[in-house]
Structures are given as structure tokens and as C-alpha cells.
Design a protein around this motif. Structure first.
Motif, mmCIF file in Angstrom:
data_model
loop_
_atom_site.group_PDB
_atom_site.id
_atom_site.type_symbol
_atom_site.label_atom_id
_atom_site.label_comp_id
_atom_site.label_asym_id
_atom_site.label_seq_id
_atom_site.Cartn_x
_atom_site.Cartn_y
_atom_site.Cartn_z
ATOM 1 N N VAL A 11 -4.433 2.019 -0.595
ATOM 2 C CA VAL A 11 -3.261 1.204 -0.283
ATOM 3 C C VAL A 11 -2.708 0.607 -1.575
ATOM 4 C CG1 VAL A 11 -2.393 -0.803 0.963
ATOM 5 C CG2 VAL A 11 -4.114 0.684 2.017
ATOM 6 N N ILE A 12 -1.410 0.745 -1.814
ATOM 7 C CA ILE A 12 -0.731 0.132 -2.942
ATOM 8 C C ILE A 12 0.367 -0.772 -2.403
ATOM 9 C CG2 ILE A 12 0.714 0.533 -4.967
ATOM 10 C CD1 ILE A 12 -0.725 3.125 -5.425
ATOM 11 N N LEU A 13 0.382 -2.029 -2.870
ATOM 12 C CA LEU A 13 1.383 -3.010 -2.479
ATOM 13 C C LEU A 13 2.273 -3.336 -3.669
ATOM 14 C CD1 LEU A 13 -0.896 -5.502 -0.491
ATOM 15 C CD2 LEU A 13 0.340 -3.501 0.395
ATOM 16 N N ALA A 14 3.529 -3.689 -3.404
ATOM 17 C CA ALA A 14 4.476 -4.052 -4.462
ATOM 18 C C ALA A 14 5.196 -5.333 -4.093
ATOM 19 C CB ALA A 14 5.487 -2.930 -4.693
ATOM 20 N N THR A 15 5.603 -6.079 -5.118
ATOM 21 C CA THR A 15 6.364 -7.308 -4.915
ATOM 22 C C THR A 15 7.560 -7.327 -5.848
ATOM 23 O OG1 THR A 15 6.266 -9.727 -4.968
ATOM 24 C CG2 THR A 15 4.921 -8.555 -6.576
ATOM 25 N N ASP A 16 8.668 -7.919 -5.382
ATOM 26 C CA ASP A 16 9.869 -8.111 -6.192
ATOM 27 C C ASP A 16 10.195 -9.590 -6.385
ATOM 28 O OD1 ASP A 16 11.108 -5.268 -4.552
ATOM 29 O OD2 ASP A 16 10.784 -5.386 -6.723
ATOM 30 N N ASP A 17 9.325 -10.474 -5.854
ATOM 31 C CA ASP A 17 9.639 -11.900 -5.892
ATOM 32 C C ASP A 17 8.475 -12.730 -6.439
ATOM 33 O OD1 ASP A 17 7.842 -11.718 -3.809
ATOM 34 O OD2 ASP A 17 9.310 -12.222 -2.245
ATOM 35 N N GLY A 18 7.774 -12.170 -7.430
ATOM 36 C CA GLY A 18 6.701 -12.920 -8.063
ATOM 37 C C GLY A 18 5.471 -13.101 -7.220
ATOM 38 N N GLY A 19 5.300 -12.276 -6.197
ATOM 39 C CA GLY A 19 4.103 -12.328 -5.372
ATOM 40 C C GLY A 19 4.223 -13.130 -4.099
ATOM 41 N N THR A 21 6.005 -12.335 -1.470
ATOM 42 C CA THR A 21 5.893 -11.350 -0.392
ATOM 43 C C THR A 21 5.501 -10.008 -1.007
ATOM 44 O OG1 THR A 21 8.246 -10.737 -0.525
ATOM 45 C CG2 THR A 21 7.633 -12.512 1.006
ATOM 46 N N TRP A 22 4.812 -9.196 -0.191
ATOM 47 C CA TRP A 22 4.359 -7.885 -0.638
ATOM 48 C C TRP A 22 4.726 -6.843 0.413
ATOM 49 C CZ3 TRP A 22 1.763 -7.111 -5.310
ATOM 50 C CH2 TRP A 22 1.390 -8.276 -5.976
ATOM 51 N N ARG A 23 5.009 -5.650 -0.039
ATOM 52 C CA ARG A 23 5.301 -4.552 0.890
ATOM 53 C C ARG A 23 4.452 -3.337 0.494
ATOM 54 N NH1 ARG A 23 9.097 -4.389 -3.031
ATOM 55 N NH2 ARG A 23 9.601 -2.332 -3.915
ATOM 56 N N PRO A 24 4.022 -2.545 1.453
ATOM 57 C CA PRO A 24 3.222 -1.356 1.124
ATOM 58 C C PRO A 24 4.084 -0.263 0.504
ATOM 59 C CG PRO A 24 3.621 -1.476 3.476
ATOM 60 C CD PRO A 24 4.154 -2.750 2.903
ATOM 61 N N GLN A 25 3.542 0.358 -0.552
ATOM 62 C CA GLN A 25 4.188 1.522 -1.149
ATOM 63 C C GLN A 25 3.445 2.803 -0.810
ATOM 64 O OE1 GLN A 25 4.661 0.994 -5.412
ATOM 65 N NE2 GLN A 25 6.760 0.342 -5.109
ATOM 66 N N LEU A 26 2.135 2.704 -0.760
ATOM 67 C CA LEU A 26 1.308 3.860 -0.430
ATOM 68 C C LEU A 26 0.248 3.387 0.529
ATOM 69 C CD1 LEU A 26 0.623 6.868 -1.069
ATOM 70 C CD2 LEU A 26 -0.970 5.992 -2.795
ATOM 71 N N ASP A 27 0.065 4.106 1.617
ATOM 72 C CA ASP A 27 -0.879 3.700 2.651
ATOM 73 C C ASP A 27 -1.754 4.883 3.012
ATOM 74 O OD1 ASP A 27 -2.246 2.383 4.578
ATOM 75 O OD2 ASP A 27 -0.562 2.068 5.925
ATOM 76 N N ALA A 61 8.294 4.436 -4.839
ATOM 77 C CA ALA A 61 8.851 4.911 -3.564
ATOM 78 C C ALA A 61 8.110 6.148 -3.085
ATOM 79 C CB ALA A 61 10.345 5.205 -3.722
ATOM 80 N N THR A 62 7.728 7.019 -4.023
ATOM 81 C CA THR A 62 6.905 8.184 -3.705
ATOM 82 C C THR A 62 5.810 8.323 -4.750
ATOM 83 O OG1 THR A 62 8.340 9.690 -4.965
ATOM 84 C CG2 THR A 62 8.828 9.402 -2.613
ATOM 85 N N TRP A 63 4.668 8.833 -4.318
ATOM 86 C CA TRP A 63 3.537 9.064 -5.189
ATOM 87 C C TRP A 63 3.056 10.495 -5.025
ATOM 88 C CZ3 TRP A 63 1.254 5.395 -8.478
ATOM 89 C CH2 TRP A 63 1.721 4.083 -8.331
#
Length: 333
Positions: A11-19, A21-27, A61-63
């Protein structure tokens, strides 16, 4: 923008607001992932078990999985100095280098490491402060330095007694713009002062007892280290002083576990779960000889467990078939 590895199964998570909120990129990738590195906002790599190397060219977005990785070892960390040249390190003293962005990898030789038990060890982190200078850190106080862009490596010492180095399993490494290098281990924070080739690493006193796992500096002055029991410590003066920002507020109890029955016979030993602050316990007495990759199913509920406040212990497994060669077991406290 930031990226984090979250637990098992890729699982890889990403944030755009300094942590915040987080959203999954790879699950649910094909393997557990344990390290990630982005050279810019678009290009990143992640590594994990079975020699897994993943790459993204679009900010996550893709891995895609890189196929020409010449090892089945668990890779713990990855670092790139540009879009083409990178290194990955991991179990069984694995050091890999790529010159083509990760399409192909080759093994690199390092000096013979310190092996207190005569067994292969793991390298846990690799970082470069520039195109030329970089470090690899691992178990039992092993630190390697290159001033030649990774073409050659030399061992660097730690200013600690030889016997203590058995416990200095270095788990993370970072560098600062000024050229300092920092690492963390069960004995605390270690510093290599800038501007010295083959320098000695020294322990920096934080005044905060904690088993630290990760360290990062935003600049020469501001840094953070995190560890077990949700510990977070911070410095704003280049590591001269540290303050505790948070921890679980719970006291640590037993701190040791082993898969080898001759270490635990007639004793109760355990270690703290490094993520959830629950007790991992292993009780000896009548365990049969341990077989690598085997398991011991031996529920216990005796005076020792009750004295420790543990109502039930389950079994003890070593998942060698998944490449996970650490003790994992469950106890209720």
C-alpha cells in the motif's frame, strides 16, 4: 507533497496538504513494500520483499514493476541522485545499483561487514548527500561511505565499545544541506559531522529514552526522529537539543524475543510491538527445537504469564516462506 509506505501488501499513500489527509496510490501490490524515493514530483521508486522494485513516472497515479532485478532479497530502501542513477539495499547484505532509471540493476561490492554471529545481515538505508558522497547503514553498527559516486565504499567507525555495536541496528539515514549525516538505532541518534572523509560517527544525547526508527531533516537546523510507542522528537538547533513532541505514554516492559529455543528455555522473554504498543511474548519450557521456517504452537497460561498481565499467548511463527525472517507472534495483554 509526500508519499508514505503503509504496512503490508504494497500500500502506498500520498498527501498534498502536509499530511492532514492521505489518499491511496497503490493498493495490494504483489509484495510488501518498505521504502520509497521521489527524485521530483513525478518520478519515484518503491522497493520491498522478493527484490520488488516499483516505478512511477506520473506522481504515483500509476506504478509498474521493474523486472530485471537480480535478487530475491527483501529490499529495505532506495535512493536516486538523478533520473538514472540509483541504489537499493536490503537483506543478505544486498547492494544494487542502476544507471538506467531502474530498468536494470547490478550488484555492488562493499567491504566485508561486521558479523558478530557469522551470519548475513541486512542493510536498511542508503542516502547520498551529493553525486559523490553517500552512505549505507545496517545491522550491528555497519556503516559504509563512498566519495566516488558509489563506485567504491569504505567502512566508517562508530564511537562506541565493540560489544555495544551488536545492538546498534541502524534503521534509517538522512543528510542535511550542510553535509551532516544522521542515523537512528536502538541506542539513539548518531551524527557524522560534515566535511570529514572517513569520519567517526558519534551518539548524540537527546535526553529521551526511545527506540528510534526514522529520522528526517528539513534543513541544517530542523529535524525529527520517530520510533516505537509513537515517539516523535524534534530539534530546531541542528541536533544540539531535542524535545519530546509525543509518545504513547505507556511504559515499555519486556524487550527481547528470539526464535531459538536455546535462548528461551525456562524463561519468559518478549518484545514490544513496534507499531501498536502491545506485548509480543514467547515462553519457553517445553518448546521443541526450532526449525527455520517452522512454527511452535504452544498456548500458555501459567504463573509467569499472569504475573505479566498476559492472559493468553498463541503461537510463534517464522515466515521464511514469505521472506520474513523476524519473529512474529501474538499475545493479549
Amino acid at each position: 507533497y509526500g508519499v508514505a509506505i503503509y504496512g503490508g501488501m504494497g500500500v502506498i499513500l500520498a498527501t498534498d496538504d502536509g499530511g492532514r489527509t492521505w489518499r491511496p496510490q497503490l493498493d495490494a501490490a504483489a509484495a510488501w513494500l518498505s521504502g520509497a524515493w521521489f527524485i521530483d514530483r513525478s518520478n519515484g521508486w518503491a522497493v520491498g520483499e522478493y527484490g520488488t522494485v516499483m516505478r512511477t513516472r506520473d506522481g504515483g497515479a500509476t506504478w509498474s514493476q521493474m523486472r530485471n532485478v537480480p535478487t530475491p532479497a527483501w529490499l529495505h530502501d532506495v535512493h536516486f541522485v538523478d533520473h538514472q542513477r540509483g541504489w537499493a539495499v536490503g537483506a543478505y547484505e544486498t547492494v544494487l545499483k542502476t544507471n538506467d532509471g531502474g530498468d536494470t540493476w547490478t550488484h555492488q561490492q562493499t567491504p566485508a561487514p561486521r558479523r558478530p554471529f557469522g551470519l548475513p545481515l541486512a542493510y536498511h538505508a542508503v542516502r547520498f548527500a551529493s553525486d559523490g558522497e553517500g552512505w549505507i547503514v545496517g545491522d550491528h553498527g555497519n556503516i559504509f561511505f563512498t566519495a566516488a559516486g558509489g563506485d567504491t565504499w569504505t567502512a566508517e567507525p562508530i564511537d562506541l565499545p565493540e560489544a555495544v555495536l551488536d545492538l546498534v541496528n541502524l534503521s534509517e539515514l538522512t543528510t542535511t544541506p550542510g553535509g551532516a549525516a544522521w542515523a537512528v538505532s536502538p541506542v539513539g541518534v548518531l551524527l557524522r559531522d560534515p566535511g570529514r572523509e572517513r569520519a567517526t560517527w558519534r551518539v548524540v544525547k537527546t535526553g529521551i529514552p526511545a527506540w528510534l526508527r526514522s529520522v528526517s531533516f528539513a534543513d541544517d537546523a530542523n529535524g525529527w526522529a520517530t520510533g516505537d510507542r509513537n515517539t516523535v522528537i524534534r530539534t530546531t538547533d541542528g541536533g544540539r537539543t531535542w524535545t519530546l513532541k509525543r509518545d504513547s505514554g505507556r511504559r515499555m516492559g519486556l524487550l527481547y524475543a528470539t526464535p531459538h529455543d536455546h535462548h528461551i528455555s525456562n524463561s519468559a522473554m518478549g518484545m514490544l510491538n513496534e507499531e501498536f504498543d502491545t506485548a509480543y511474548l514467547l515462553f519457553g519450557r517445553v518448546l521443541r527445537p526450532f526449525l527455520f521456517g517452522g512454527d511452535v504452537n504452544s498456548p500458555k497460561n501459567d504463573a509467569a504469564t499472569m504475573a505479566l498481565g498476559v492472559a493468553v499467548t498463541y503461537n510463534f511463527n517464522e515466515f521464511s516462506w514469505r521472506g520474513r525472517d523476524n519473529p512474529h507472534r501474538i499475545a493479549e495483554r
